[in-house]
Design an enzyme around this catalytic site. Structure first.
Site, PDB file in Angstrom:
ATOM      1  N   CYS A 144       0.906  -1.512   0.586  1.00  0.00           N
ATOM      2  CA  CYS A 144       0.105  -0.019   0.191  1.00  0.00           C
ATOM      3  C   CYS A 144       1.002   1.498   0.244  1.00  0.00           C
ATOM      4  O   CYS A 144       0.428   2.332  -0.155  1.00  0.00           O
ATOM      5  CB  CYS A 144      -0.901   0.029   1.569  1.00  0.00           C
ATOM      6  SG  CYS A 144      -0.591  -0.238   2.775  1.00  0.00           S
TER       7      CYS A 144
ATOM      8  N   ARG B  72      -6.423   4.075  -5.701  1.00  0.00           N
ATOM      9  CA  ARG B  72      -7.487   4.669  -5.298  1.00  0.00           C
ATOM     10  C   ARG B  72      -8.531   5.650  -5.016  1.00  0.00           C
ATOM     11  O   ARG B  72      -9.550   5.539  -4.957  1.00  0.00           O
ATOM     12  CB  ARG B  72      -6.049   4.975  -4.136  1.00  0.00           C
ATOM     13  CG  ARG B  72      -5.030   3.930  -3.421  1.00  0.00           C
ATOM     14  CD  ARG B  72      -5.988   3.625  -2.260  1.00  0.00           C
ATOM     15  NE  ARG B  72      -6.790   4.091  -1.247  1.00  0.00           N
ATOM     16  CZ  ARG B  72      -6.228   4.707  -0.427  1.00  0.00           C
ATOM     17  NH1 ARG B  72      -4.487   4.587   0.392  1.00  0.00           N
ATOM     18  NH2 ARG B  72      -6.322   5.503   0.946  1.00  0.00           N
TER      19      ARG B  72
END
Length: 319
Positions: A266, A294
């Site tokens: 991430c 995202r």
């Protein structure tokens, strides 16, 4: 009027709802400005109690692409949780904005905000969960693997953190076989594991919690890791680096996974610690697709919540 829907944990979407949000994210990625639930422009309040790069930029860009006006607020610039209670803040904000997004510490704060808000509240990261990241990650897995159900996803490292919790819960919701590996004392809490097993029973997924990194990696389709030193743990850096050494995603470790396994992180990443440079910068890495996603994932979450809450209409958004 529809009951207000919030996204505070990965379990707030049923398996069917999660799939529909992922479908919507893919459609939004293909039609960047085609969905306008915040036309007006309506405002979205985005609060940051923790520092951020991807979350801040992706929400700002996504809200703008949805026709809205992003109102980015640092904790030091507001009264939220300091001079004004969370409940009072929620009751004020619901009259001014269409959605509330909050990157914070305690999960209880998000729950109190949602309990007092008639507009959707979204967890942009808490100490317990990072559900928006997982929608982006599952979208990335879909793009590279075609589907999620039946795939094995293996997470290595600090398995007692918010990312491990969300990988476990969101992964089984997507029908995946989720393996979580970390050292003793750094594994998910029993309540998270039990919740994941209950959800897995509905989807055909499964849960493995282990201290054996090799067992977790065997024939994995998706390999995931996260930083070993999260915000607030800087004083423990040397200790944690030694503790998690056996859970590093190295080139040798990747040989245990399937040849076509993909790698997620991430970000931010610390090459040479939780992941080798040759892995994160190599052909199996999809971390920058993951980072881009995202935007699309969060757009889908916001739009879906608005429609599900009766605050926007769009026949293309399937509930």
């Amino acid at each position: 009027m529809s009951a207000t829907r919030h996204f505070l944990t990965d379990l707030d979407f049923t398996p069917d709802e999660q799939s529909k949000v992922l479908d919507l994210a893919a459609a939004m990625k293909a039609d960047k400005y085609g969905y306008q639930p915040f036309a007006g422009p309506q405002s979205v309040a985005v609060f940051f109690d923790k520092t951020s790069t991807r979350t801040r930029v992706s929400f700002h860009a996504g809200i703008a692409q949805l026709g809205g006006s992003p109102l980015i607020i640092n904790s030091l610039d507001s009264q939220l949780g300091h001079k004004e209670s969370i409940a009072d803040s929620a009751k004020v904000l619901e009259r001014m904005v269409s959605t509330i997004v909050w990157r914070t510490f305690a999960q209880s704060g998000l729950e109190e905000m949602a309990a007092n808000s008639s507009v959707p509240v979204i967890n942009a990261l808490s100490d317990d969960y990072h559900p928006c990241q997982l929608i982006a990650d599952l979208l990335t897995v879909r793009e590279h693997k075609g589907a999620t159900a039946g795939l094995t996803m293996s997470y290595l490292g600090d398995a007692a953190n918010n990312m491990a919790n969300s990988y476990l819960l969101a992964g089984v919701t997507a029908g995946m076989h989720v393996r979580i590996a970390g050292p003793k004392g750094y594994l998910p809490e029993t309540r998270i594991v039990e919740a994941a097993k209950q959800r897995a029973a509905l989807t055909g997924g499964s849960v493995m919690i282990t201290t054996d990194a090799a067992a977790a990696l065997a024939d994995a389709d998706v390999v995931v890791t996260d930083t070993w030193v999260s915000m607030g743990q800087e004083a423990e850096k040397a200790e944690r680096q030694q503790l998690f050494t056996d859970y590093s995603v190295t080139a040798a470790a990747m040989k245990l996974a399937k040849d076509d396994a993909i790698v997620l992180h991430c970000l931010p990443a610390y090459r040479g610690y939780e992941i080798d440079a040759e892995v994160i910068d190599g052909p199996q890495s999809v971390v920058f697709d993951e980072a881009e996603n995202r935007v699309h994932a969060q757009k889908a979450v916001m739009a879906w919540l608005m429609v599900a809450s009766g605050l926007a209409e769009d026949p293309r958004v399937e509930l």
